[in-house]
Write an enzyme that holds these catalytic residues in place. Structure first.
Site, PDB file in Angstrom:
ATOM      1  N   SER A 103      94.484  30.694  37.813  1.00  0.00           N
ATOM      2  CA  SER A 103      93.842  29.410  38.084  1.00  0.00           C
ATOM      3  C   SER A 103      94.257  28.388  37.043  1.00  0.00           C
ATOM      4  CB  SER A 103      92.315  29.577  38.073  1.00  0.00           C
ATOM      5  OG  SER A 103      91.695  28.314  38.178  1.00  0.00           O
ATOM      6  N   GLY A 120      82.708  24.813  40.042  1.00  0.00           N
ATOM      7  CA  GLY A 120      82.684  23.608  39.228  1.00  0.00           C
ATOM      8  C   GLY A 120      83.122  23.778  37.796  1.00  0.00           C
ATOM      9  N   PHE A 121      83.015  24.995  37.268  1.00  0.00           N
ATOM     10  CA  PHE A 121      83.377  25.220  35.868  1.00  0.00           C
ATOM     11  C   PHE A 121      84.047  26.575  35.709  1.00  0.00           C
ATOM     12  CE2 PHE A 121      79.711  22.415  35.824  1.00  0.00           C
ATOM     13  CZ  PHE A 121      80.103  21.410  34.949  1.00  0.00           C
ATOM     14  N   GLY A 122      85.025  26.652  34.811  1.00  0.00           N
ATOM     15  CA  GLY A 122      85.649  27.919  34.490  1.00  0.00           C
ATOM     16  C   GLY A 122      84.848  28.648  33.420  1.00  0.00           C
ATOM     17  N   ASP A 139      87.022  34.511  43.362  1.00  0.00           N
ATOM     18  CA  ASP A 139      87.223  33.549  42.274  1.00  0.00           C
ATOM     19  C   ASP A 139      85.967  33.459  41.421  1.00  0.00           C
ATOM     20  OD1 ASP A 139      87.872  31.457  40.619  1.00  0.00           O
ATOM     21  OD2 ASP A 139      88.097  29.970  42.207  1.00  0.00           O
ATOM     22  N   GLY A 140      86.106  33.789  40.134  1.00  0.00           N
ATOM     23  CA  GLY A 140      84.993  33.607  39.210  1.00  0.00           C
ATOM     24  C   GLY A 140      84.696  34.835  38.384  1.00  0.00           C
ATOM     25  N   GLY A 141      84.865  34.728  37.062  1.00  0.00           N
ATOM     26  CA  GLY A 141      84.526  35.832  36.177  1.00  0.00           C
ATOM     27  C   GLY A 141      85.432  37.025  36.292  1.00  0.00           C
ATOM     28  N   GLY A 170      91.345  32.847  35.669  1.00  0.00           N
ATOM     29  CA  GLY A 170      91.666  31.730  34.800  1.00  0.00           C
ATOM     30  C   GLY A 170      91.912  32.161  33.382  1.00  0.00           C
ATOM     31  N   SER A 171      90.841  32.234  32.584  1.00  0.00           N
ATOM     32  CA  SER A 171      90.973  32.559  31.168  1.00  0.00           C
ATOM     33  C   SER A 171      91.504  33.966  30.942  1.00  0.00           C
ATOM     34  CB  SER A 171      89.629  32.387  30.455  1.00  0.00           C
ATOM     35  OG  SER A 171      88.616  33.165  31.079  1.00  0.00           O
TER      36      SER A 171
END
Length: 218
Positions: free
Chosen positions: A7, A141-143, A174-176, A196-197
Site C-alpha cells: 500500500s 482512512g488511516f494506516g 486490507d488493514g493490520g 503498508g508498514s
C-alpha cells in the site's frame, strides 16, 4: 498463490517514484493506491495526477482503492491514467451497479470494498459484476491500525457465499497485515494481502513480501 499488494499509503511520500520501483524489484504482485478525499474518510492522500505520474515507472498492475464520496467522478480520469483495477465502497456509490458497469466499460477490473461493519448481504445483487472484493480489516482512512480479529470469520463467510453463488472474484484484505495476521486471512480464503508498514517499514522489502506469503527467507 497469494498476491501481495504493498500500500503506497505507507511509502515515503517525498520519494514515491523510488518507493514504487523498490517494491516492484522486491517481488510485489500489484500496487495498492489509496485515494482519499477528506470527506468519506477524515484524511487526504493523493489524486489522479500522482497516479498518472507513477504509471510509467513500473509494469505492476495498479489497484486503486477509492475512499471518496463521489467515486464516479474518478472513473474516467483513472482509466485514462492507465490503472488496472478500481475499488469503490458500497456506502459511497449512490448507484453501485451503474458505477461498476462504468468501471468495466473501460476494460478495468471492478471491485467493492466492505468496511468492518458493512454486511456481506450488500453484495447480493452485484456478485456477478465483481472482479474483486476488498475486506477492510480496519476502519478506512488511516494506516497503521490494529487488525480486527472478527475479519477472519467474515472472510470465511464471504468465501462460502461466493462458492454458493458460483462466482469467483478475488478476495483482498486490507488493514493490520503483518507476518502474524496475513497467514490467518490467507487460510480463511484471501487471494490478495494489502500491506503498508509491514512492507515499506521493513529493512528488507524482499524478505518482508516473502514473509507475508508465508515463505521463510531467514
Amino acid at each position: 498463490m497469494v498476491m501481495i499488494a504493498p500500500s503506497l499509503l505507507a511509502a515515503d511520500f517525498a520519494r514515491l517514484g523510488e518507493e514504487v520501483k523498490r517494491v516492484a524489484e522486491a517481488g510485489a504482485d500489484l500496487l495498492h493506491l489509496d485515494i482519499m478525499d477528506g470527506h468519506y474518510v477524515p484524511n487526504l492522500t493523493f489524486g489522479v495526477p500522482v497516479v498518472k505520474a507513477l504509471r510509467p515507472l513500473t509494469k505492476l498492475p495498479f489497484d486503486v482503492h477509492l475512499m471518496v464520496e463521489n467515486p464516479d467522478f474518478y472513473v474516467d480520469p483513472l482509466a485514462a491514467a492507465g490503472v488496472e483495477m478500481i475499488t469503490v465502497h458500497v456506502e459511497a456509490a449512490r448507484h453501485l451497479h451503474r458505477t461498476l458497469q462504468a468501471i468495466k466499460g473501460h476494460g478495468i477490473k471492478a471491485g467493492v470494498a466492505l468496511n468492518p461493519a458493512t454486511p456481506l448481504c450488500t453484495l447480493e445483487h452485484v456478485l456477478s459484476d465483481l472482479d474483486l472484493i476488498l475486506v477492510m480489516s480496519v476502519n478506512p482512512g488511516f494506516g497503521g491500525q490494529e487488525f480486527i480479529p472478527g475479519s477472519v470469520a467474515k472472510i470465511s463467510a464471504l468465501k462460502k457465499l461466493l462458492q454458493d453463488a458460483g462466482v469467483a472474484p478475488l478476495i483482498a484484505v486490507d488493514g493490520g497485515m503483518n507476518r502474524e495476521t496475513a497467514p490467518r486471512v490467507i487460510a480463511a480464503g484471501a487471494d490478495i494481502v494489502v500491506a503498508g508498514s509491514a512492507v515499506f517499514g521493513a529493512p528488507d522489502l524482499e524478505k518482508a513480501i516473502a514473509a507475508l506469503k508465508g515463505k521463510d527467507q531467514r
